[in-house]
Enzyme design. Structure first.
Site, PDB file in Angstrom:
ATOM      1  CG  ASN A 110      66.035  74.501  31.303  1.00 18.14           C
ATOM      2  OD1 ASN A 110      64.857  74.669  30.960  1.00 18.14           O
ATOM      3  ND2 ASN A 110      67.017  74.327  30.433  1.00 18.14           N
ATOM      4  CG  HIS A 156      48.086  29.447  49.902  1.00 12.57           C
ATOM      5  ND1 HIS A 156      48.896  29.319  48.796  1.00 12.57           N
ATOM      6  CD2 HIS A 156      48.889  29.232  50.978  1.00 12.57           C
ATOM      7  CE1 HIS A 156      50.129  29.017  49.184  1.00 12.57           C
ATOM      8  NE2 HIS A 156      50.152  28.973  50.510  1.00 12.57           N
ATOM      9  CB  SER A 277      22.315  48.221  43.458  1.00 11.40           C
ATOM     10  OG  SER A 277      21.694  47.873  42.242  1.00 11.40           O
ATOM     11  CE  LYS A 283      25.256  44.243  45.703  1.00 12.85           C
ATOM     12  NZ  LYS A 283      25.816  44.192  44.367  1.00 12.85           N
ATOM     13  CD  GLU A 290      33.366  47.860  45.148  1.00 13.15           C
ATOM     14  OE1 GLU A 290      33.273  47.413  44.004  1.00 13.15           O
ATOM     15  OE2 GLU A 290      32.388  48.245  45.811  1.00 13.15           O
ATOM     16  CE1 TYR A 317      62.771  71.032  31.254  1.00  7.13           C
ATOM     17  CE2 TYR A 317      63.006  71.852  29.022  1.00  7.13           C
ATOM     18  CZ  TYR A 317      62.213  71.500  30.090  1.00  7.13           C
ATOM     19  OH  TYR A 317      60.847  71.601  29.996  1.00  7.13           O
ATOM     20  CD  GLN A 322      55.386  71.513  29.327  1.00  8.38           C
ATOM     21  OE1 GLN A 322      56.124  72.482  29.243  1.00  8.38           O
ATOM     22  NE2 GLN A 322      54.390  71.303  28.490  1.00  8.38           N
TER      23      GLN A 322
END
Ligand code: ARG
Length: 458
Positions: A110, A156, A277, A283, A290, A317, A322
């Site tokens: 512990n 915004h 892609s 693409k 991302e 404990y 864990q």
């Protein structure tokens, strides 16, 4: 395989229970720190007269060998030995014989596990801070290179007012600096020695905990054995700091993803950092960014996960604790990856000055016109309404403010004079924001000098 608690039990552990409760699959990550701690523990036991010189010597030598094997990756961890602590101890006993069994004197798993984790967090924070510093320094370099580039700031997600790109980049550098402050707070939380707290009550032997702390380079001692074995707040501090930093990275990633679209066209990402892609040949996808954006999710999840484990847990404990490890390992690993990825992006990114500039004029300058009228004595509310109607006028005619003539302006207010037209320039607009922390060139240059000094850039 013998269990240390075998004396008390009449049957062997159920196979399912063994595999459900074991943690060595993941806590083997702690092995180097576990061994480091054991070496300090041996020295403390020696100084307390609980080991002879020869016993200590042999234990230290054995531990050193194990450490070498752990670092080389040749140490074999066994699931039936439950966790990293028992794996290391059992291996030591099998090599050294009886004396190996003295290692766990005056220690419980512990206080042992907390000590490992505290050491681990301190090293982890150091590494994350190093990577974070690299990102910040790159932002400062980019800011210096781009001091004359203007772009619209969005509120915004609508064009608001022109700002300097350098100002934008330094905004993130500020956020990442605050992240470092939070990480160092977690470091300070972790920087206390738990060892010597035993299972919960302290230990019966005269351990010099100050000596152990010195050996393990802890700045202070946990002052209460119950708290020491129950507490995981230093992990919460770490997970929180990681979550916030991940959120900042996610926001920066989102801006850059948006800016890399054809619609914005503000940045060009290097091919080597993008992927294609499998179906659309044209693409070029910003997958790296991302994923940096997406990884914020698990950083939040890890924090919530540990908070939830700790909620209403009986004091001291419990095995639930864990579950503290995987979130911590994952957050540190995830954040390191995201920081490294962001460094690569900031290394290779190209800013498209022309696109940024042409987007930063137009209606983003209307607040400047209103402020012009304020300086001529018109109350701001009236100026706001008046410039609002100029905006409507422009929109109806599909005209840009830069195309207004003085005569047109004066149809709205006699207060407009020749100098009003000069305001309709993003550069002029930006440079009028000269307050402390504003986007005027002079002020951004001042902030840049401070940032360079703080980052140790000559
Ligand atoms: N593997 C355990 C953990 O990570 C170590 C402490 C176990 N202590 C115990 N009394 N079973 O929490």
């Amino acid at each position: 395989m013998q269990k240390p608690w075998e004396g008390r039990f009449k049957e062997a552990t159920d196979k399912f229970v063994e595999s459900f409760t074991q943690s060595v699959d993941f806590d083997k990550e702690l092995a180097p720190w576990d061994i480091e701690q054991s070496m300090a523990h041996v020295k403390t036991l020696l100084s307390a007269g609980l080991l002879s010189q020869e016993e200590a010597q042999s234990l230290l030598q054995g531990l050193q060998e194990l450490q070498k094997e752990v670092l080389q990756g040749s140490f074999e961890f066994r699931r039936e030995l439950e966790d990293v602590h028992m794996n290391v101890e059992a291996e030591l006993i099998s090599r050294l014989g009886e004396v190996g069994g003295k290692l766990h004197t005056a220690r419980s798993r512990n206080d042992q596990v907390v000590t490992d984790e505290r050491l681990y967090v301190k090293d982890g924070v150091r590494e994350v801070c190093r990577l974070l510093g690299e990102v910040r320094r790159r932002l400062v370099e980019l800011a210096e290179e781009s001091i004359d580039i203007l772009l619209p700031a969005y509120t915004h997600l609508q064009r608001a007012q022109p700002i300097r790109l350098a100002h934008y980049l330094l905004a993130y550098r500020e956020m990442f600096l605050e992240d470092e402050r939070r990480l160092l707070q977690a470091y300070r939380s972790a920087d206390a020695l738990a060892l010597g707290s035993g299972a919960v009550a302290g230990v019966d032997f005269p351990l010099d905990r100050f000596y152990t702390a010195e050996l393990l380079r802890f700045n202070r001692l946990c002052r209460n054995s119950v708290q020491a074995t129950a507490d995981r707040d230093y992990l919460l501090d770490l997970l929180y700091a990681c979550a916030v930093c991940g959120m900042h990275l996610s926001r920066l990633a989102e801006d850059l993803i948006l800016w890399s679209t054809e619609e914005f066209g503000f940045v060009e990402l290097p091919d080597r950092l993008c992927t294609g892609s499998s179906i659309m040949p044209q693409k070029k996808n910003p997958d790296l960014l991302e994923l940096i954006r997406g990884k914020a999710g698990r950083l939040y999840g890890n924090l919530v996960s540990l908070l939830t484990v700790l909620k209403a847990l009986p004091t001291a404990y419990n095995r639930d604790l864990q579950e503290d490890k995987e979130p911590v390992f994952d957050s540190l690993k995830t954040l390191k990856g995201s920081l490294e990825g962001m460094s690569l992006v900031l290394e290779g990114i190209q800013f498209r000055e022309d696109r940024m500039k042409s987007a930063s004029g137009g209606l983003a300058l209307m607040t400047d016109l209103a402020n012009y009228l304020v300086l001529k004595g018109l109350p701001f509310r009236q100026a706001h309404r008046l410039v609002g109607s100029i905006t409507a006028y422009l929109l109806e005619r599909g005209k840009k403010p830069e195309e207004l003539s003085l005569e047109e302006l004066r149809r709205f207010s006699e207060l407009f004079e020749e100098d009003a037209l000069r305001l309709l320039d993003p550069q002029v607009s930006a440079d009028r924001k000269g307050t402390y922390g504003g986007t005027a060139k002079e002020e951004v240059l001042r902030r840049l000098q401070v940032a360079k000094r703080e980052e140790g850039i000559p």
